[in-house]
Scaffold this active site. Structure first.
Site, PDB file in Angstrom:
ATOM      1  N   TYR A  68      65.639 -24.417 -26.368  1.00  0.00           N
ATOM      2  CA  TYR A  68      66.315 -25.622 -25.883  1.00  0.00           C
ATOM      3  C   TYR A  68      65.730 -26.846 -26.576  1.00  0.00           C
ATOM      4  O   TYR A  68      64.523 -26.916 -26.828  1.00  0.00           O
ATOM      5  CB  TYR A  68      66.147 -25.785 -24.368  1.00  0.00           C
ATOM      6  CG  TYR A  68      67.171 -25.038 -23.548  1.00  0.00           C
ATOM      7  CD1 TYR A  68      68.365 -25.645 -23.167  1.00  0.00           C
ATOM      8  CD2 TYR A  68      66.938 -23.735 -23.135  1.00  0.00           C
ATOM      9  CE1 TYR A  68      69.304 -24.965 -22.394  1.00  0.00           C
ATOM     10  CE2 TYR A  68      67.872 -23.041 -22.372  1.00  0.00           C
ATOM     11  CZ  TYR A  68      69.048 -23.668 -22.001  1.00  0.00           C
ATOM     12  OH  TYR A  68      69.976 -22.996 -21.251  1.00  0.00           O
ATOM     13  N   ASP A 108      73.929 -26.280 -17.217  1.00  0.00           N
ATOM     14  CA  ASP A 108      74.402 -27.135 -16.134  1.00  0.00           C
ATOM     15  C   ASP A 108      75.545 -28.031 -16.594  1.00  0.00           C
ATOM     16  O   ASP A 108      75.792 -28.196 -17.791  1.00  0.00           O
ATOM     17  CB  ASP A 108      73.263 -28.030 -15.636  1.00  0.00           C
ATOM     18  CG  ASP A 108      72.142 -27.262 -14.970  1.00  0.00           C
ATOM     19  OD1 ASP A 108      72.343 -26.087 -14.599  1.00  0.00           O
ATOM     20  OD2 ASP A 108      71.037 -27.840 -14.819  1.00  0.00           O
TER      21      ASP A 108
END
Length: 241
Positions: free
Chosen positions: A109, A51
């Site tokens: 992540y 994002d």
């Protein structure tokens, strides 16, 4: 010749990884512009999308080189001179059927935050959550481990044939005042990691129960769709084979 590259980037300068019609300020657009200036017209393919505002320390991409480009160290140096906020860490020859996204087996992540507001020098790279219970956070994270339908844990807008993903590891650690959450999975849906982080932190602060988390994870009832701030999120590693 197909090549595999490991890159890092400062996501605060870009509107996400993927190319968009509305802006050229994406990681993909910047890399393809740099490649084009070196007479390399191949599009790039990433292991996954990030994002706007989200960073990467281990994003993987692939692209195809024309025959006259064979010195990969020289290519890396040229690209790093042309790019700002994006760094090519490694470039290596890959098999012709290598695919940065579809060949990946696991993705990792990392989420970084503090319990007091980061300084002006950190605020683009570290998130902020107030005091919380680490034991509750660990309990909440463990709920995510395993294979689940994450239909209530992603943003809409991305076409996918299934919302089922398997989380192999969801852990928390603290070091020198910095707090780290790690997720390792076979894949992630759009904004899934940020939603899981914020939901786990709601549990850790006592604003949401473990039972409610379990109900949302089993798609019984949706209690929250809030996303953790993007600044603390990093695509850390892509694992192949």
């Amino acid at each position: 010749m197909r090549v595999k590259a490991v890159i890092s980037y400062d996501g605060s300068h870009y509107q996400g990884f993927q190319k968009q019609k509305s802006t050229k300020m994406t990681v993909s657009s910047a890399i393809e512009e740099a490649l084009s200036s070196l007479q390399i017209d191949s599009p790039i393919v990433g292991s996954g999308r990030t994002d706007a505002g989200v960073h990467a320390t281990g994003q993987v991409i692939h692209f195809d080189l024309p025959d006259f480009w064979h010195d990969l160290e020289k290519l890396k140096r040229n690209l790093n001179r042309k790019l700002t906020d994006i760094s090519f860490k490694h470039i290596s020859v890959a098999s012709n059927d290598f695919h940065a996204r579809f060949s990946a087996k696991k993705r990792v992540y990392r989420y970084v935050f503090k319990t007091h507001k980061p300084s002006v020098f950190e605020q683009k790279y570290i998130s902020y959550y107030k005091s919380f219970d680490p034991i509750l956070l660990i309990s909440a994270l463990k709920i995510f481990e395993g294979k689940h339908d994450f239909n209530f844990f992603h943003k809409t807008g991305t076409i996918t044939h299934t919302t089922v993903r398997e989380i192999y590891r969801a852990t928390y650690m603290e070091r020198d005042g910095y707090h780290f959450i790690y997720f390792e999975a076979n894949g992630f849906l759009r904004s899934q990691v940020r939603m899981m982080v914020d939901t786990a932190m709601l549990c850790a602060k006592g604003d949401m129960s473990i039972t409610q988390l379990q109900e949302q994870l089993s798609c019984q009832k949706k209690y929250t769709t809030k996303l953790a701030p993007p600044e603390g999120l990093y695509l850390a590693r892509i694992i192949y084979g």
